[in-house]
Design a protein around this motif. Structure first.
Motif, short mmCIF file in Angstrom:
data_model
loop_
_atom_site.label_atom_id
_atom_site.label_comp_id
_atom_site.label_asym_id
_atom_site.label_seq_id
_atom_site.Cartn_x
_atom_site.Cartn_y
_atom_site.Cartn_z
N ARG A 285 0.83 -1.22 0.00
CA ARG A 285 0.00 0.00 0.00
C ARG A 285 0.86 1.27 0.00
O ARG A 285 0.36 2.35 -0.29
CB ARG A 285 -1.01 -0.01 1.13
CG ARG A 285 -0.47 0.05 2.52
CD ARG A 285 -1.62 0.07 3.55
NE ARG A 285 -2.38 -1.17 3.58
CZ ARG A 285 -3.68 -1.25 3.30
NH1 ARG A 285 -4.38 -0.18 2.99
NH2 ARG A 285 -4.29 -2.41 3.36
N GLN B 127 -10.63 5.93 1.00
CA GLN B 127 -9.56 6.75 0.42
C GLN B 127 -9.66 6.80 -1.11
O GLN B 127 -9.40 7.83 -1.71
CB GLN B 127 -8.19 6.21 0.83
CG GLN B 127 -7.82 6.53 2.27
CD GLN B 127 -6.40 6.10 2.62
OE1 GLN B 127 -5.55 6.02 1.73
NE2 GLN B 127 -6.15 5.82 3.88
N SER B 128 -10.03 5.67 -1.70
CA SER B 128 -10.19 5.67 -3.17
C SER B 128 -11.32 6.62 -3.56
O SER B 128 -11.21 7.38 -4.53
CB SER B 128 -10.49 4.26 -3.67
OG SER B 128 -9.35 3.45 -3.55
N GLU C 247 -11.27 1.22 4.76
CA GLU C 247 -10.52 2.48 4.79
C GLU C 247 -9.92 2.78 3.40
O GLU C 247 -9.93 3.93 2.94
CB GLU C 247 -9.43 2.37 5.87
CG GLU C 247 -8.47 3.53 5.96
CD GLU C 247 -9.14 4.87 6.21
OE1 GLU C 247 -10.29 4.89 6.71
OE2 GLU C 247 -8.53 5.91 5.86
N ASP C 248 -9.41 1.74 2.73
CA ASP C 248 -8.88 1.94 1.37
C ASP C 248 -9.98 2.42 0.43
O ASP C 248 -9.76 3.28 -0.41
CB ASP C 248 -8.31 0.63 0.81
CG ASP C 248 -7.08 0.17 1.56
OD1 ASP C 248 -6.16 0.99 1.74
OD2 ASP C 248 -7.06 -1.01 1.97
N ILE D 1 -4.69 6.09 -7.33
CA ILE D 1 -5.51 4.89 -7.56
C ILE D 1 -5.51 4.64 -9.06
O ILE D 1 -5.12 5.52 -9.85
CB ILE D 1 -6.97 5.04 -7.03
CG1 ILE D 1 -7.74 6.11 -7.83
CG2 ILE D 1 -6.97 5.40 -5.54
CD1 ILE D 1 -9.23 6.21 -7.45
N SER E 141 -1.99 -3.78 -5.08
CA SER E 141 -2.20 -2.61 -4.23
C SER E 141 -3.68 -2.51 -3.89
O SER E 141 -4.54 -2.76 -4.73
CB SER E 141 -1.76 -1.35 -4.98
OG SER E 141 -2.35 -0.21 -4.38
N PRO E 142 -3.98 -2.14 -2.64
CA PRO E 142 -5.40 -2.02 -2.27
C PRO E 142 -6.11 -0.91 -3.05
O PRO E 142 -7.33 -0.83 -3.01
CB PRO E 142 -5.35 -1.68 -0.78
CG PRO E 142 -3.94 -1.49 -0.41
CD PRO E 142 -3.06 -1.95 -1.52
N ARG E 143 -5.35 -0.09 -3.76
CA ARG E 143 -5.99 0.97 -4.54
C ARG E 143 -5.87 0.73 -6.04
O ARG E 143 -6.01 1.65 -6.85
CB ARG E 143 -5.44 2.33 -4.12
CG ARG E 143 -5.96 2.69 -2.71
CD ARG E 143 -5.52 4.05 -2.23
NE ARG E 143 -4.10 4.09 -1.94
CZ ARG E 143 -3.55 3.66 -0.81
NH1 ARG E 143 -4.29 3.15 0.14
NH2 ARG E 143 -2.25 3.74 -0.63
N TYR F 84 -5.93 -7.16 -0.11
CA TYR F 84 -5.58 -6.26 0.99
C TYR F 84 -6.56 -5.09 1.14
O TYR F 84 -6.50 -4.35 2.10
CB TYR F 84 -4.17 -5.68 0.77
CG TYR F 84 -3.10 -6.74 0.84
CD1 TYR F 84 -2.73 -7.30 2.05
CD2 TYR F 84 -2.47 -7.19 -0.32
CE1 TYR F 84 -1.74 -8.28 2.12
CE2 TYR F 84 -1.49 -8.17 -0.27
CZ TYR F 84 -1.13 -8.71 0.95
OH TYR F 84 -0.17 -9.69 1.01
N THR F 85 -7.42 -4.89 0.14
CA THR F 85 -8.33 -3.74 0.18
C THR F 85 -9.28 -3.85 1.38
O THR F 85 -9.92 -4.89 1.57
CB THR F 85 -9.15 -3.67 -1.12
OG1 THR F 85 -8.25 -3.67 -2.23
CG2 THR F 85 -9.99 -2.40 -1.17
#
Lengths: 483, 483
Positions: free
Chosen positions: B31, B467-468, B463-464, B438, B79-81, B459-460
Motif C-alpha cells: 500500500r 480513500q479511493s 478504509e482503502d 488509484i 495494491s489495495p488501490r 488487501y483492500t
C-alpha cells in the motif's frame, strides 16, 4: 461461525522456506527416486477427501501429503535417467524468478498493465536473439518492425505464425482476386511441413481450418527445397494458394534438420510465409559451432525455439521472433475501451501477439537464468549434453546387436535392435519402461520402430549414461535369452 | 577458460529464502507504493546492459536490480488501490504451490508423463465443481463422460469450446447434407454472443475462422432468450448454420449477467453448443446466495471461470468443464507414437483438451489454496469484496454529481459524472490515472462513457475504499472548479 484464519505473512515465510529446503533436497536427491511411477490410473482419488475442506487444513498436513499423495505418481523429468521426449528445463534461477513473478502477479496484456513486464520481455528477446546471432531484422533493438515475444509453447508459436500467414494471404488474395469470397480463399489455402514435423504443426492446420500438406523428408529425415518447390507448383497448377511453410530444425523423432537454406530460397521465390520451428534444438545455436544448421534463417518470417526445453528456463517460455508482426497483430486485434491506453503504438501490446489475453511476467525467468548462469555456462550445458549423447551413441555402436538409426547431432540418440522386424525393439522398450529404472519413449519412421534416448536432466553425467546403457543392455540380454 | 560456476543448491536455498522475505515484505507493504508507475515507454532498456553477461552476475547484483530496474515499471495489481480491469489472484498458498510445481517441472500432456499431474487435476476440478454446485454431468466423479480441465485463460476456454462446437457442427452437417464441401459448411456456420461479451469471444470467432454475431443485450446489459431465438431463426432462414452461443455471467464492462435460464432453453431447442463464460463472476458461485445467477447451467455444454481472477489462485488457472469432451478431443487429436502410452483411455490425456501441447502442474495451486484457505475463508473473501463494492456504491450515490450506471452485484462499481456529455467523466479518469494514487479503467456502453471501480486486491479494506473515493471526489472537485 468465523472460519479459522487463512495463512498470514509470517506463516508464509516459514512455509515457503520449508518448501525451499524441500525443493533443494528433492532435486539434489532425485537420482534416488524411481524415474517412472508404478501407480495405476485412478490411484490418487482414494488418497484424498472427496471434497474441499470447510476450514483450513494445517500446513504440516499439506506438506506431508506431498510425499504421500503426489510423489508416488510423479514421473521425475529431472531424474538423470529420464530420457523420454525432449528435456524440459528446470533451474534454480528460474524457480526463484518465478517466485517473484508470482508475487508481482501482474497480467501484462498491454504496456500500461505493467510496463516492466513488456519492456523486460522486449529486451530479453533481444539478448537472446543476439546470443543466437539472429538476423537484426528480428530484433527490436535494430529499430525496424521486428521483435520477439514469449509464447507459452511452440505449438502456440506455430499456430500464431499460421494465423498471421493466413491473414496476409487473405489480404493479398482479396486484392488480386476480388471476385472470390473469403471462404473460397480459405478453402484454397495450403501450407507445408515435413512429414517429420511435430504433431503440433498438423494440429495448427486443424485449429486454423486450413489444409496442411506433409511432404516427404529425404533419407536424412530433412525436408529439401526441391520437394517444397514441386509441391507448391503442383498446388498452384491445381488452383490452390500456397501460403505457409514450416521448417523444422531438430525434429522430434530423430532431431533431424530441414535444409533451411534451400527452403528459405523457395519460400522467398514463392512468397509463402516461412516459419522456423527449432523448439528443442534452437538452444544449441547459442554455440557458434551449431549455427551452420540454421543457415538461411535470414529468409524466415518467424523463428521459434523453447528456452523451456534445453536452456534451463522453466516452462513456459517459448521464444518467438517475427520479422514483421503487423500481420499477426492485425489478425488478432480486437480493441475494447477497457484495454486502450495513452501510450499505444510506442511499445508493443503483447496481447495482440498471442492467442490468450492474459500473460504472466515470464521475462523475469529469462533475465535471472541469463544473468545467474551467464552465456558461457549455458554453452557449457549444451556442449556437455551433446557430449553425453555421443558417449551413449558410442556404447550403442560398440554392441553389434544394435544399430543407430539417425545421425546424433544434439542430445538425442535413436537406436534399435538390428533386423527387419520391429518386434524385438518394441519388446525391449516395454521391458525397459516396465522395469522403471530409466524412461524412454519410442518413435517410428517409415515403418522402422526405434528407441529414443534424450539427454534431459541437468544432473545427468557420464556415469548415469553408462548406467542407462547398462540397463538397456541388461534388458536386451534378458529379452534375447528368453527367446 | 572455465566459466565461473553456476548456482548450486546451497546458494539456491539462501537466495530463495531471501526472495521469500522480499515477497512477504513487498506484499505486506504494497500500500506504500504508487499503484501506477510514472515511467515512459522505453524506460527500461537504458537501465541494463545491451547483452547477456558472458560470466554469471552475482546474486546480490540481481537482487538489487529488482528495485532499481523492475519495480519502477510495475503496475501494482495487488495494491489495495488498484481498481482496474478485474482482479487477478495472488495468495501465499498459491505461490508456495507454484514453487513446488517449478521443482517437479513435469509436462503433463499425457497421463503417463506424470500421473499425479493429471489425476490431481481431475479431482480438483471435481472439488471445485462441487463448491459451485455444478450439475453432476460436468463432474468426472459422476462416472459419465464429463469432466474438468485447467486452461490457461478464459480466452482459450472460449476458443476450445468454439472449436469443439465447430467440429460437432461439421460432423452433423456432413451427415445431413453430404453434398456440401467442408469449406461451404464452415462458411455457413454462425455463433452468437451478447454485444457485452468479452473481446476474446469475438477474437475466438476470428481465430476459429467462423462468423460470430454480437446480439443486443437488454436494458440491464443482459442477453435474453428471445433475442437469441430471433437471430437463430433469421440465420436459418438465410441458409446459415447456427452452431455456438456464449452466455456471459459477469460481463467485463458492467458485470451484468446474461439470462442463462432463457438462453439454455433456446440453445437446447436449437441444438447449438452453449458455452458459459463466467470468467470473473464464477468465483461468487461458491457462495449459495449468488447461484440464482447461474440458474440454467444444466443446459450448458461447457462452463468456464477463472479461479485466477477472484478465487486467490495465481494466474494461470482457468477452470473449464465439458459435459461431453469427445468433440473437443476428436477435433484436436493428433496422435504420434512418441506420445502414445499403455493406459490411454483409462484417464484423460489433457493434451487433447487444450490448444498447447505442454502444460504445467497447475492443480497444485488449486489444492494448496483450497486446503490452506478452506471453503469458508474463500466465501468470506468473496463476500467481503462484494461488501466493499457496495460501500463504494453508497458513497457514489450520496454525491449528487455522480450516478451509478449498472447494478452492483459483485465487486464492480460503474459510475460517471451526471450529464449528457461523456467529456467530464473522460477528463476525470485522465486526472485520476495521471495522479497515480488509484488506478481505474473506463468503459463505454451505448455511447455512455463511465469509470469502472473493481475491488481487486485481497488487501483492500473499508478504509482503502474510503480513500479511493476521496481521491475520486477530490479530482472531481478540482476538475469542476477548473471549469
Amino acid at each position: 461461525m468465523e472460519p479459522r484464519p487463512q495463512m498470514e505473512v509470517n506463516e508464509f515465510k516459514d512455509m515457503a522456506k520449508e518448501m525451499v529446503d524441500y525443493i533443494g533436497n528433492y532435486l539434489e536427491n532425485i537420482r534416488d527416486r524411481q524415474v517412472l511411477p508404478s501407480v495405476q490410473p485412478g490411484y490418487l482419488r482414494p488418497l484424498i477427501p472427496a471434497e474441499a475442506p470447510e476450514s483450513p487444513d494445517s500446513w504440516p498436513e499439506v506438506m506431508a501429503d506431498i510425499e504421500r499423495v503426489i510423489m508416488p505418481g510423479v514421473t521425475h523429468w529431472h531424474s538423470p535417467r529420464f530420457h523420454a521426449y525432449f528435456p524440459t528445463a528446470n533451474s534454480y534461477p528460474a524457480i526463484v524468478a518465478d517466485m517473484l513473478s508470482g508475487a508481482i502477479a501482474c497480467i501484462g496484456f498491454t504496456w500500461i498493465a505493467s510496463p516492466a513486464c513488456t519492456e523486460l520481455e522486449v529486451v530479453m528477446l533481444d539478448w537472446l536473439g543476439k546470443m543466437l546471432d539472429l538476423p537484426p531484422e528480428f530484433l527490436a533493438c535494430s529499430g525496424g518492425k521486428g521483435g520477439g515475444v514469449i509464447q507459452g509453447t511452440a505449438s502456440e508459436a506455430t499456430l500464431v505464425a499460421l494465423l498471421g500467414a493466413k491473414a496476409r494471404a487473405l489480404r493479398n488474395a482479396k486484392k488480386e482476386r476480388p471476385e472470390l469470397a473469403e471462404s473460397d480463399i480459405v478453402s484454397k489455402l495450403v501450407g507445408y511441413a515435413s512429414d517429420q514435423a511435430h504433431s503440433s504443426v498438423e494440429r495448427a492446420g486443424l485449429l486454423g481450418g486450413v489444409r496442411l500438406r506433409l511432404l516427404p523428408a529425404d533419407d536424412n529425415y530433412a525436408l529439401r527445397g526441391d520437394t517444397l518447390k514441386k509441391a507448391i507448383e503442383e498446388d498452384r497448377a491445381a488452383g490452390l494458394i500456397p501460403f505457409y511453410a514450416v521448417a523444422t530444425l531438430g525434429t522430434t523423432c530423430t532431431c533431424a534438420f530441414d535444409n533451411l537454406e534451400e527452403l528459405g530460397r523457395v519460400a522467398e521465390e514463392e512468397k509463402v510465409w516461412l516459419h522456423v520451428d527449432a523448439a528443442y534444438a534452437g538452444s544449441a545455436f547459442i554455440c557458434p559451432e551449431f549455427r551452420h544448421l540454421m543457415a538461411g534463417v535470414q529468409r524466415a518470417d518467424s523463428f521459434n525455439f523453447n528456452p523451456h526445453k534445453w536452456m534451463l528456463v522453466n516452462f513456459d517460455c517459448s521464444a518467438m521472433w517475427l520479422r514483421d508482426p503487423s500481420d499477426v497483430v492485425d489478425a488478432f486485434n480486437v480493441d475494447p475501451l477497457y484495454l486502450k491506453h495513452d501510450q499505444q503504438g510506442s511499445a508493443p501490446d503483447y496481447r495482440h501477439w498471442q492467442i490468450p489475453l492474459g500473460r504472466r511476467f515470464r521475462a523475469l525467468k529469462l533475465w535471472f537464468v541469463l544473468r545467474l548462469y551467464g552465456v558461457a555456462n549455458l554453452q557449457k550445458h549444451i556442449r556437455g549434453q551433446v557430449k553425453l549423447a555421443k558417449e551413449f551413441e558410442e556404447m550403442v555402436r560398440a554392441d553389434d546387436r544394435f544399430e543407430v538409426v539417425a545421425e546424433v547431432i544434439c542430445g538425442l540418440v535413436c537406436f534399435r535392435l538390428k533386423g527387419a522386424s520391429n518386434e524385438p525393439s518394441e519388446a525391449l522398450l516395454k521391458r525397459i519402461n516396465g522395469h522403471g529404472k530409466i524412461h524412454l519413449v519410442p518413435s517410428k519412421v517409415r515403418d522402422v520402430y526405434f528407441l529414443r534416448l534424450a539427454v534431459c536432466s541437468r544432473y545427468t553425467n557420464s556415469e548415469d549414461i553408462r548406467q542407462s546403457w547398462d540397463e538397456v543392455r541388461t534388458q536386451a540380454d534378458e529379452l534375447l535369452a528368453a527367446k
